[in-house]
Each structure stands twice: as C-alpha cells, then as structure tokens.
Motif scaffolding. Structure first.
Motif, mmCIF file in Angstrom:
data_model
loop_
_atom_site.group_PDB
_atom_site.id
_atom_site.type_symbol
_atom_site.label_atom_id
_atom_site.label_comp_id
_atom_site.label_asym_id
_atom_site.label_seq_id
_atom_site.Cartn_x
_atom_site.Cartn_y
_atom_site.Cartn_z
ATOM 1 N N GLY A 137 4.095 -2.293 -4.835
ATOM 2 C CA GLY A 137 4.981 -3.099 -5.674
ATOM 3 C C GLY A 137 6.454 -2.764 -5.508
ATOM 4 N N ASP A 138 6.772 -1.610 -4.907
ATOM 5 C CA ASP A 138 8.170 -1.237 -4.685
ATOM 6 C C ASP A 138 8.807 -2.187 -3.669
ATOM 7 O OD1 ASP A 138 7.873 0.925 -6.373
ATOM 8 O OD2 ASP A 138 7.891 2.441 -4.784
ATOM 9 N N ILE A 139 10.132 -2.268 -3.702
ATOM 10 C CA ILE A 139 10.885 -3.033 -2.712
ATOM 11 C C ILE A 139 11.189 -2.110 -1.545
ATOM 12 C CG2 ILE A 139 13.047 -4.268 -2.273
ATOM 13 C CD1 ILE A 139 11.067 -5.677 -4.200
ATOM 14 N N PHE A 140 11.034 -2.638 -0.325
ATOM 15 C CA PHE A 140 11.331 -1.875 0.885
ATOM 16 C C PHE A 140 12.383 -2.623 1.676
ATOM 17 C CE2 PHE A 140 10.967 -0.858 5.325
ATOM 18 C CZ PHE A 140 10.935 0.521 5.301
ATOM 19 N N PRO A 141 13.382 -1.951 2.199
ATOM 20 C CA PRO A 141 13.696 -0.541 1.989
ATOM 21 C C PRO A 141 14.417 -0.349 0.664
ATOM 22 C CG PRO A 141 15.309 -1.495 3.468
ATOM 23 C CD PRO A 141 14.321 -2.583 3.147
ATOM 24 N N ARG A 142 14.426 0.894 0.219
ATOM 25 C CA ARG A 142 15.122 1.176 -1.036
ATOM 26 C C ARG A 142 16.614 0.968 -0.837
ATOM 27 N NH1 ARG A 142 16.441 7.180 -1.574
ATOM 28 N NH2 ARG A 142 16.070 8.006 0.505
ATOM 29 N N GLU A 143 17.330 0.815 -1.941
ATOM 30 C CA GLU A 143 18.757 0.522 -1.894
ATOM 31 C C GLU A 143 19.510 1.621 -1.152
ATOM 32 O OE1 GLU A 143 22.308 -0.349 -5.066
ATOM 33 O OE2 GLU A 143 20.270 -0.911 -5.612
ATOM 34 N N GLY A 144 20.414 1.199 -0.271
ATOM 35 C CA GLY A 144 21.252 2.137 0.463
ATOM 36 C C GLY A 144 20.657 2.622 1.773
ATOM 37 N N VAL A 145 19.469 2.155 2.118
ATOM 38 C CA VAL A 145 18.817 2.593 3.355
ATOM 39 C C VAL A 145 18.750 1.417 4.325
ATOM 40 C CG1 VAL A 145 16.667 3.477 4.350
ATOM 41 C CG2 VAL A 145 17.463 4.324 2.142
ATOM 42 N N ASP A 146 19.213 1.644 5.542
ATOM 43 C CA ASP A 146 19.121 0.632 6.596
ATOM 44 C C ASP A 146 17.906 0.938 7.462
ATOM 45 O OD1 ASP A 146 21.429 -0.804 5.900
ATOM 46 O OD2 ASP A 146 22.704 0.634 6.966
ATOM 47 N N VAL A 147 17.148 -0.103 7.784
ATOM 48 C CA VAL A 147 15.924 0.061 8.561
ATOM 49 C C VAL A 147 15.969 -0.899 9.744
ATOM 50 C CG1 VAL A 147 13.407 -0.094 8.462
ATOM 51 C CG2 VAL A 147 14.664 0.634 6.459
ATOM 52 N N GLN A 177 8.600 -4.036 11.574
ATOM 53 C CA GLN A 177 7.411 -4.571 12.243
ATOM 54 C C GLN A 177 6.275 -3.542 12.259
ATOM 55 O OE1 GLN A 177 7.007 -7.745 13.007
ATOM 56 N NE2 GLN A 177 9.068 -8.004 12.177
ATOM 57 N N GLU A 178 6.629 -2.282 12.455
ATOM 58 C CA GLU A 178 5.640 -1.207 12.452
ATOM 59 C C GLU A 178 4.947 -1.118 11.096
ATOM 60 O OE1 GLU A 178 5.617 3.687 12.767
ATOM 61 O OE2 GLU A 178 7.351 2.575 13.523
ATOM 62 N N LEU A 179 5.730 -1.170 10.009
ATOM 63 C CA LEU A 179 5.162 -1.043 8.666
ATOM 64 C C LEU A 179 4.463 -2.325 8.209
ATOM 65 C CD1 LEU A 179 8.080 0.907 6.964
ATOM 66 C CD2 LEU A 179 5.880 1.827 7.743
ATOM 67 N N ALA A 180 4.897 -3.479 8.714
ATOM 68 C CA ALA A 180 4.283 -4.745 8.332
ATOM 69 C C ALA A 180 2.999 -5.014 9.127
ATOM 70 C CB ALA A 180 5.261 -5.894 8.532
ATOM 71 N N GLY A 181 2.828 -4.311 10.221
ATOM 72 C CA GLY A 181 1.637 -4.475 11.049
ATOM 73 C C GLY A 181 0.713 -3.280 10.911
ATOM 74 N N SER A 182 -0.135 -3.105 11.902
ATOM 75 C CA SER A 182 -1.073 -1.990 11.834
ATOM 76 C C SER A 182 -0.746 -0.893 12.841
ATOM 77 C CB SER A 182 -2.505 -2.498 12.054
ATOM 78 O OG SER A 182 -2.598 -3.194 13.272
ATOM 79 N N ASP A 183 0.440 -0.973 13.460
ATOM 80 C CA ASP A 183 0.856 0.043 14.426
ATOM 81 C C ASP A 183 1.640 1.147 13.712
ATOM 82 O OD1 ASP A 183 1.210 1.311 16.840
ATOM 83 O OD2 ASP A 183 2.977 0.137 17.388
ATOM 84 N N ASN A 184 0.981 1.781 12.742
ATOM 85 C CA ASN A 184 1.570 2.890 12.002
ATOM 86 C C ASN A 184 0.482 3.932 11.771
ATOM 87 O OD1 ASN A 184 0.152 2.165 9.454
ATOM 88 N ND2 ASN A 184 1.513 0.399 9.503
ATOM 89 N N LYS A 230 0.855 -1.181 0.000
ATOM 90 C CA LYS A 230 0.000 0.000 0.000
ATOM 91 C C LYS A 230 0.894 1.234 0.000
ATOM 92 C CE LYS A 230 -3.814 2.291 2.172
ATOM 93 N NZ LYS A 230 -4.523 2.598 3.381
ATOM 94 N N HIS A 231 0.576 2.201 -0.848
ATOM 95 C CA HIS A 231 1.390 3.415 -0.949
ATOM 96 C C HIS A 231 1.547 4.087 0.414
ATOM 97 C CE1 HIS A 231 1.875 7.811 -1.391
ATOM 98 N NE2 HIS A 231 2.806 7.420 -2.252
ATOM 99 N N PHE A 232 2.763 4.544 0.688
ATOM 100 C CA PHE A 232 2.999 5.349 1.891
ATOM 101 C C PHE A 232 4.219 6.226 1.677
ATOM 102 C CE2 PHE A 232 5.730 1.713 2.596
ATOM 103 C CZ PHE A 232 6.795 2.172 3.347
ATOM 104 N N ILE A 233 4.307 7.252 2.487
ATOM 105 C CA ILE A 233 5.472 8.140 2.504
ATOM 106 C C ILE A 233 6.215 7.839 3.791
ATOM 107 C CG2 ILE A 233 6.233 10.534 2.630
ATOM 108 C CD1 ILE A 233 3.758 11.232 0.905
ATOM 109 N N ASP A 234 7.477 7.444 3.654
ATOM 110 C CA ASP A 234 8.262 7.044 4.813
ATOM 111 C C ASP A 234 8.782 8.281 5.539
ATOM 112 O OD1 ASP A 234 9.794 5.821 6.716
ATOM 113 O OD2 ASP A 234 10.902 4.556 5.314
ATOM 114 N N LEU A 235 8.172 8.575 6.647
ATOM 115 C CA LEU A 235 8.549 9.745 7.449
ATOM 116 C C LEU A 235 9.912 9.561 8.114
ATOM 117 C CD1 LEU A 235 5.051 10.409 9.082
ATOM 118 C CD2 LEU A 235 6.022 11.405 6.999
#
Length: 90
Positions: A21-31, A37-44, A6-11
């Motif tokens: 359809g995008d891959i998360f996280p984008r290349e070069g970003v460590d998460v 867990q926050e983004l994969a669940g509903s606690d966002n 689902k589309h979102f803007i990563d704050l």
C-alpha cells in the motif's frame, strides 16, 4: 506513481522497508526506469512483482489514495427495503 503490492526491503535505498500500500518511491528518492521495471516484474530477488503503476486521475488532486477510491467506487450500501408485496417481520 507506483504502489507497493508486496512488502520488500529496497536494497538500493539504504534498506528502506516498503509495506503493502505504500507509494514507491518514497519522497525525495530518485529511481531509475530500470529499477522500476525490476520491481514491477519478476526479475528481482523475490521473483514476483512488488510494485504496480497507479494511474493518477484529475479527481485525485487532494492526495487521497487512488486504490482506496477505486475500491470504494461504485459500491452502494445495501438498503433495508421491504418488498411491496410483503410485510416486515416482527
């Protein structure tokens, strides 16, 4: 690897926009695991899962989209066969 469902803007990533359809996280970003867990669940902020885990398989070495391979796997194009006891319509 995770896929955006689902589309979102990563704050937490300089307001980077992720589309479905995008891959998360984008290349070069460590998460952190906590953020995943926050983004994969509903606690966002959208209160719904935004990413899902994509299992990487050995045949996925060319970097093709796993979801696309999965959705096409096992599907056959319909064949225009004429039943043996019927003649084709003119």
């Amino acid at each position: 690897m995770y896929k955006v469902i689902k589309h979102f803007i990563d704050l937490h990533d300089n307001d980077h926009s992720y589309n479905e359809g995008d891959i998360f996280p984008r290349e070069g970003v460590d998460v952190s695991e906590e953020r995943i867990q926050e983004l994969a669940g509903s606690d966002n902020k959208q209160h719904t899962p935004l990413i899902e885990l994509v299992e990487e398989s050995p045949d996925n070495t060319a970097g093709a989209d796993t979801a696309e391979k999965t959705s096409k796997a096992g599907k056959k194009k319909p064949e225009n066969k004429v039943p043996e006891n019927k003649e084709p319509a003119e």
